[in-house]
Motif scaffolding. Structure first.
Motif, PDB file in Angstrom:
ATOM      1  N   PHE A 296       0.840  -1.296  -0.060  1.00  0.00           N
ATOM      2  CA  PHE A 296      -0.118   0.032   0.004  1.00  0.00           C
ATOM      3  C   PHE A 296       0.841   1.244   0.122  1.00  0.00           C
ATOM      4  O   PHE A 296       2.154   1.244   0.469  1.00  0.00           O
ATOM      5  CB  PHE A 296      -0.921   0.167   1.250  1.00  0.00           C
ATOM      6  N   ARG A 297       0.337   2.375  -0.594  1.00  0.00           N
ATOM      7  CA  ARG A 297       0.913   3.634  -0.492  1.00  0.00           C
ATOM      8  C   ARG A 297      -0.200   4.678  -0.600  1.00  0.00           C
ATOM      9  O   ARG A 297      -1.035   4.502  -1.219  1.00  0.00           O
ATOM     10  CB  ARG A 297       2.046   3.841  -1.582  1.00  0.00           C
ATOM     11  N   ILE A 298       0.376   5.778   0.312  1.00  0.00           N
ATOM     12  CA  ILE A 298      -0.773   6.843   0.060  1.00  0.00           C
ATOM     13  C   ILE A 298      -0.407   7.696  -1.228  1.00  0.00           C
ATOM     14  O   ILE A 298       0.685   8.049  -1.640  1.00  0.00           O
ATOM     15  CB  ILE A 298      -0.417   7.820   1.235  1.00  0.00           C
ATOM     16  N   GLU A 299      -1.426   7.706  -2.089  1.00  0.00           N
ATOM     17  CA  GLU A 299      -1.152   8.253  -3.430  1.00  0.00           C
ATOM     18  C   GLU A 299      -1.522   9.674  -3.353  1.00  0.00           C
ATOM     19  O   GLU A 299      -1.012  10.675  -4.215  1.00  0.00           O
ATOM     20  CB  GLU A 299      -2.183   7.626  -4.442  1.00  0.00           C
ATOM     21  N   GLY A 300      -2.345  10.169  -2.692  1.00  0.00           N
ATOM     22  CA  GLY A 300      -2.716  11.491  -2.462  1.00  0.00           C
ATOM     23  C   GLY A 300      -3.722  11.769  -1.077  1.00  0.00           C
ATOM     24  O   GLY A 300      -4.533  11.083  -0.771  1.00  0.00           O
ATOM     25  N   ILE A 301      -3.701  13.032  -0.703  1.00  0.00           N
ATOM     26  CA  ILE A 301      -4.728  13.575   0.377  1.00  0.00           C
ATOM     27  C   ILE A 301      -5.134  14.928  -0.125  1.00  0.00           C
ATOM     28  O   ILE A 301      -4.293  15.875  -0.428  1.00  0.00           O
ATOM     29  CB  ILE A 301      -3.597  13.659   1.890  1.00  0.00           C
ATOM     30  N   SER A 302      -6.459  15.078   0.281  1.00  0.00           N
ATOM     31  CA  SER A 302      -7.025  16.370   0.022  1.00  0.00           C
ATOM     32  C   SER A 302      -7.908  16.598   1.234  1.00  0.00           C
ATOM     33  O   SER A 302      -8.867  16.000   1.581  1.00  0.00           O
ATOM     34  CB  SER A 302      -7.721  16.478  -1.310  1.00  0.00           C
ATOM     35  N   PHE A 303      -7.394  17.606   2.070  1.00  0.00           N
ATOM     36  CA  PHE A 303      -8.215  18.198   3.175  1.00  0.00           C
ATOM     37  C   PHE A 303      -9.134  19.187   3.011  1.00  0.00           C
ATOM     38  O   PHE A 303      -9.096  20.080   2.011  1.00  0.00           O
ATOM     39  CB  PHE A 303      -6.903  18.696   4.092  1.00  0.00           C
ATOM     40  N   SER A 304     -10.142  19.139   3.800  1.00  0.00           N
ATOM     41  CA  SER A 304     -11.197  20.138   3.687  1.00  0.00           C
ATOM     42  C   SER A 304     -10.525  21.307   4.464  1.00  0.00           C
ATOM     43  O   SER A 304      -9.441  21.381   4.977  1.00  0.00           O
ATOM     44  CB  SER A 304     -12.554  19.698   4.506  1.00  0.00           C
ATOM     45  N   LYS A 305     -11.022  22.491   3.954  1.00  0.00           N
ATOM     46  CA  LYS A 305     -10.630  23.609   4.407  1.00  0.00           C
ATOM     47  C   LYS A 305     -10.396  23.801   5.812  1.00  0.00           C
ATOM     48  O   LYS A 305      -9.314  24.394   6.294  1.00  0.00           O
ATOM     49  CB  LYS A 305     -11.249  24.842   4.026  1.00  0.00           C
ATOM     50  N   ASP A 306     -11.466  23.297   6.824  1.00  0.00           N
ATOM     51  CA  ASP A 306     -11.245  23.311   8.105  1.00  0.00           C
ATOM     52  C   ASP A 306     -10.152  22.477   8.585  1.00  0.00           C
ATOM     53  O   ASP A 306      -9.202  22.807   9.477  1.00  0.00           O
ATOM     54  CB  ASP A 306     -12.360  22.864   8.783  1.00  0.00           C
ATOM     55  N   VAL A 307      -9.913  21.381   7.921  1.00  0.00           N
ATOM     56  CA  VAL A 307      -8.771  20.470   8.322  1.00  0.00           C
ATOM     57  C   VAL A 307      -7.237  21.123   7.896  1.00  0.00           C
ATOM     58  O   VAL A 307      -6.287  20.849   8.736  1.00  0.00           O
ATOM     59  CB  VAL A 307      -8.863  19.190   7.721  1.00  0.00           C
ATOM     60  N   GLU A 308      -7.372  21.556   6.659  1.00  0.00           N
ATOM     61  CA  GLU A 308      -6.244  21.944   6.139  1.00  0.00           C
ATOM     62  C   GLU A 308      -5.594  23.351   6.967  1.00  0.00           C
ATOM     63  O   GLU A 308      -4.390  23.419   6.678  1.00  0.00           O
ATOM     64  CB  GLU A 308      -6.550  22.566   4.664  1.00  0.00           C
ATOM     65  N   SER A 309      -6.541  23.986   7.791  1.00  0.00           N
ATOM     66  CA  SER A 309      -6.030  25.035   8.448  1.00  0.00           C
ATOM     67  C   SER A 309      -5.120  24.514   9.742  1.00  0.00           C
ATOM     68  O   SER A 309      -4.189  25.225  10.387  1.00  0.00           O
ATOM     69  CB  SER A 309      -7.054  25.873   9.059  1.00  0.00           C
TER      70      SER A 309
END
Length: 289
Positions: free
Chosen positions: A168-181
């Motif tokens: 397994f490998r993390i291919e990508g992560i997209s955080f919501s605006k709240d989490v990205e802060s």
């Protein structure tokens, strides 16, 4: 067992008269950050670029029985559409009903590609990518020519990441605006050469940032494992290069499997590659620790 539908044919799709205009579409970037290959239509569905000669996805999804345990973990498939001379798969948008989703794409399997003679051409662009990621991996011959084949690059990418060792490998992560802060998502180049410890650390950030309970995450992963174990369809089909999508929204989690371009029915046991199951098992084991 429900009757299997016939493989989707682009000519049959044309007859249904379901078409889109380019002016009705907008670009869509998934968690892995792919751009240009996926569009979003006004009806909310996604249109994924389709190359008939090297994609098994329409056949895989259209032949998957509606009552198979795997079915709830896949996107709905609506057919093949032709737009401005290009073909697209019309698929369910798995985040359409989300308010503010965070999405993580985890590629499963110890090998994420299949060998193809077309991938044997020497390419300078892939040499440059390898040089940027890990220049020490290049051989004297490759350094001299300034090129590598796509097959060589894809194997290098699997070996450099957690893929070849752990499945397994993390291919990508997209955080919501709240989490990205609160949490900064890793750059793509970081993901491509990320160690197991770093991958698990980022997995933890995704869980904590979206206020998910570890017990809930494990329960859903184990439910998925049971579903794929019980799936009759996967008894004679293999998943290569598929991704496990984590969709977190409003402190709830959904799991989906996507990317079936290389997945297909196998003719003999010798052909079967079930290392994606190993990846799922390893991921569950690591989270449990």
């Amino acid at each position: 067992m429900s009757e299997k539908s016939e493989p989707v044919d682009s000519k049959k799709a044309k007859k249904r008269g379901l078409f889109f205009k380019m002016s009705d579409l907008e670009s869509f970037a998934g968690a892995a950050g792919h751009s240009g290959g996926i569009l979003k239509a006004k009806n909310g569905h996604l249109l994924k670029i389709f190359h008939e000669e090297n994609s098994n996805e329409p056949e895989f999804l259209s032949n998957l029985p509606s009552d198979d345990p795997l079915r709830p973990y896949t996107a709905e498939f609506y057919g093949i559409r032709e737009i401005s001379g290009s073909k697209y798969l019309e698929l369910e948008n798995l985040t359409e009903d989300c308010q503010s989703p965070s999405v993580m794409d985890i590629k499963l399997g110890k090998k994420t590609f299949i060998h193809d003679p077309k991938n044997n051409a020497e390419r300078a662009d892939l040499f440059s990518k390898m040089q940027k990621l890990d220049p020490t991996s290049l051989t004297p011959e490759e350094l001299s020519s300034g090129t590598v084949t796509k097959s060589r690059y894809l194997q290098f990418r699997d070996d450099l990441s957690t893929t070849s060792m752990y499945g397994f490998r993390i291919e990508g992560i997209s955080f919501s605006k709240d989490v990205e802060s609160t949490f900064q998502k890793p750059e793509k180049i970081e993901l491509q050469r990320m160690s197991k410890d770093s991958a698990l650390e980022n997995f933890g950030k995704f869980v904590d940032g979206n206020k998910l309970e570890k017990s809930e995450v494990l329960e859903k992963l184990k439910n998925l494992r049971q579903a794929v174990t019980d799936s009759s369809y996967l008894k004679n089909h293999q998943l290569i290069g598929c991704s496990l999508l984590f969709i977190a929204d409003s402190q709830t989690l959904r799991l989906k499997l996507i990317d079936f371009a290389k997945s297909k029915k196998f003719e003999s046991e010798e052909e079967k590659d079930d290392s994606w199951r190993t990846g799922l098992d390893n991921l569950i084991s690591e989270i449990e620790q």
